[in-house]
Design a protein around this motif. Structure first.
Motif, PDB file in Angstrom:
ATOM      1  N   LEU A  32       0.877  -1.087  -0.007  1.00  0.00           N
ATOM      2  CA  LEU A  32       0.004   0.040  -0.126  1.00  0.00           C
ATOM      3  C   LEU A  32       0.758   1.374   0.128  1.00  0.00           C
ATOM      4  O   LEU A  32       0.341   2.143  -0.667  1.00  0.00           O
ATOM      5  CB  LEU A  32      -1.036   0.121   1.280  1.00  0.00           C
ATOM      6  N   LEU A  33       1.983   1.364   0.778  1.00  0.00           N
ATOM      7  CA  LEU A  33       2.653   2.505   0.763  1.00  0.00           C
ATOM      8  C   LEU A  33       4.234   2.788   0.127  1.00  0.00           C
ATOM      9  O   LEU A  33       4.452   3.573  -0.069  1.00  0.00           O
ATOM     10  CB  LEU A  33       2.928   2.799   2.342  1.00  0.00           C
ATOM     11  N   LEU A  34       4.616   1.580  -0.192  1.00  0.00           N
ATOM     12  CA  LEU A  34       5.957   1.345  -0.669  1.00  0.00           C
ATOM     13  C   LEU A  34       5.846   0.870  -2.150  1.00  0.00           C
ATOM     14  O   LEU A  34       7.156   0.698  -2.721  1.00  0.00           O
ATOM     15  CB  LEU A  34       6.902   0.538   0.085  1.00  0.00           C
ATOM     16  N   ASN A  35       4.731   0.703  -2.692  1.00  0.00           N
ATOM     17  CA  ASN A  35       4.527   0.350  -4.143  1.00  0.00           C
ATOM     18  C   ASN A  35       5.385  -0.893  -4.536  1.00  0.00           C
ATOM     19  O   ASN A  35       5.737  -1.244  -5.458  1.00  0.00           O
ATOM     20  CB  ASN A  35       5.048   1.523  -5.097  1.00  0.00           C
ATOM     21  N   GLU A  36       5.286  -1.854  -3.607  1.00  0.00           N
ATOM     22  CA  GLU A  36       5.773  -2.953  -3.783  1.00  0.00           C
ATOM     23  C   GLU A  36       4.511  -4.243  -4.144  1.00  0.00           C
ATOM     24  O   GLU A  36       3.764  -3.630  -4.086  1.00  0.00           O
ATOM     25  CB  GLU A  36       6.432  -3.789  -2.324  1.00  0.00           C
ATOM     26  N   SER A  37       5.058  -5.293  -4.779  1.00  0.00           N
ATOM     27  CA  SER A  37       3.769  -6.129  -5.137  1.00  0.00           C
ATOM     28  C   SER A  37       4.137  -7.415  -4.559  1.00  0.00           C
ATOM     29  O   SER A  37       5.388  -8.040  -4.365  1.00  0.00           O
ATOM     30  CB  SER A  37       3.600  -6.389  -6.644  1.00  0.00           C
ATOM     31  N   VAL A  38       2.910  -8.320  -4.109  1.00  0.00           N
ATOM     32  CA  VAL A  38       3.082  -9.651  -3.732  1.00  0.00           C
ATOM     33  C   VAL A  38       2.202 -10.312  -4.738  1.00  0.00           C
ATOM     34  O   VAL A  38       1.188  -9.865  -4.795  1.00  0.00           O
ATOM     35  CB  VAL A  38       2.851  -9.710  -2.322  1.00  0.00           C
ATOM     36  N   THR A  39       2.905 -11.664  -5.204  1.00  0.00           N
ATOM     37  CA  THR A  39       1.921 -12.451  -5.859  1.00  0.00           C
ATOM     38  C   THR A  39       0.684 -13.129  -5.184  1.00  0.00           C
ATOM     39  O   THR A  39       0.919 -13.250  -3.824  1.00  0.00           O
ATOM     40  CB  THR A  39       2.645 -13.466  -6.756  1.00  0.00           C
ATOM     41  N   LEU A  40      -0.097 -13.798  -5.757  1.00  0.00           N
ATOM     42  CA  LEU A  40      -1.148 -14.533  -5.054  1.00  0.00           C
ATOM     43  C   LEU A  40      -0.288 -15.723  -4.250  1.00  0.00           C
ATOM     44  O   LEU A  40      -0.778 -16.106  -3.299  1.00  0.00           O
ATOM     45  CB  LEU A  40      -2.251 -15.162  -5.987  1.00  0.00           C
TER      46      LEU A  40
END
Length: 186
Positions: free
Chosen positions: A15-23
Motif C-alpha cells: 500500500l505505501l511502498l509500491n511493492e507487489s506480492v503475487t497470489l
C-alpha cells in the motif's frame, strides 16, 4: 507477537511502498502466519482471547516490530546497513543504559552469564546486519515474513540439541512456516 509483523509489513509494503506480492506470495505469507499461530499459546478460548491482556500487549509489540521493519526499509534508501546498525546500537545504548544500571541484578547476571550475554550480543548484531543487507536488495514484503525462519530453527534446536519434547503442532507449524517461505521466495 511475531505473527503480526509478517502479515502487516507486506500490506504496508504494497500500500505505501509500491511493492507487489503475487497470489502465491500471499498464500506463503498466510502459511507463515498460520504456522506462527500454531506455535503460540492457545489456552484462551473464543472471543475472550481478544480481551486477554497478554495478547493485547503482544499485538502492540507486533505493531512496533512492523513499524521498525518498515522504517528500516525506508531508511536503507538513504543510509547503508552498517550505518543503520550503528545508529540503532547508539539508540539502544542511550535508551537502555539507565534502565540496566538501575537494575540491582545487572552485576550478578553479568557474573553468572557473561559468556552467553557476549555471544548473544554478537549473534544478534550479526543477524540484524545480515537482515538489513538482505532488506537492502529485497522487498520488505518478502523479507519480513521470511525472517520467521528463526521459529523453525528454534524448533529444530529444541528437538535435536535441547532434547525438548516438541508437540505435533510445533512440528506442523515449522513445516507451514518453511512452506510459506518457499512459496514467498519463488
Amino acid at each position: 507477537m511475531r505473527g503480526t509483523s509478517p502479515l502487516l509489513v507486506p500490506v504496508i509494503g504494497v500500500l505505501l511502498l509500491n511493492e507487489s506480492v503475487t497470489l502465491q506470495g500471499w498464500i506463503g505469507i498466510l502459511c507463515i502466519v498460520a504456522g506462527i499461530f500454531l506455535v503460540g499459546d492457545r489456552n484462551s478460548k473464543g472471543i475472550t482471547i481478544l480481551f486477554n491482556k497478554s495478547i493485547f500487549i503482544a499485538l502492540l509489540v507486533g505493531i512496533m516490530i512492523t513499524a521498525y521493519t518498515v522504517t528500516d526499509k525506508v531508511t536503507l534508501e538513504y543510509f547503508p546497513p552498517y550505518t543503520l546498525n550503528w545508529a540503532t546500537n547508539v539508540g539502544n545504548l542511550l535508551t537502555l543504559t539507565f534502565i540496566a544500571l538501575k537494575s540491582q541484578d545487572l552485576r550478578h547476571e553479568w557474573k553468572i552469564n557473561w559468556k552467553t550475554i557476549l555471544l548473544g550480543g554478537i549473534l544478534s548484531s550479526g543477524g540484524y546486519i545480515l537482515f538489513l543487507k538482505a532488506l537492502e536488495i529485497m522487498p520488505v514484503s518478502q523479507m519480513a515474513p521470511m525472517r520467521e525462519i528463526g521459529t523453525v530453527f528454534g524448533t529444530l534446536m529444541g528437538i535435536f540439541i535441547l532434547q525438548e519434547q516438541q508437540g505435533r503442532s510445533r512440528i506442523v507449524a515449522s513445516i507451514l512456516i518453511t512452506a510459506g517461505i518457499v512459496l514467498l521466495a519463488q
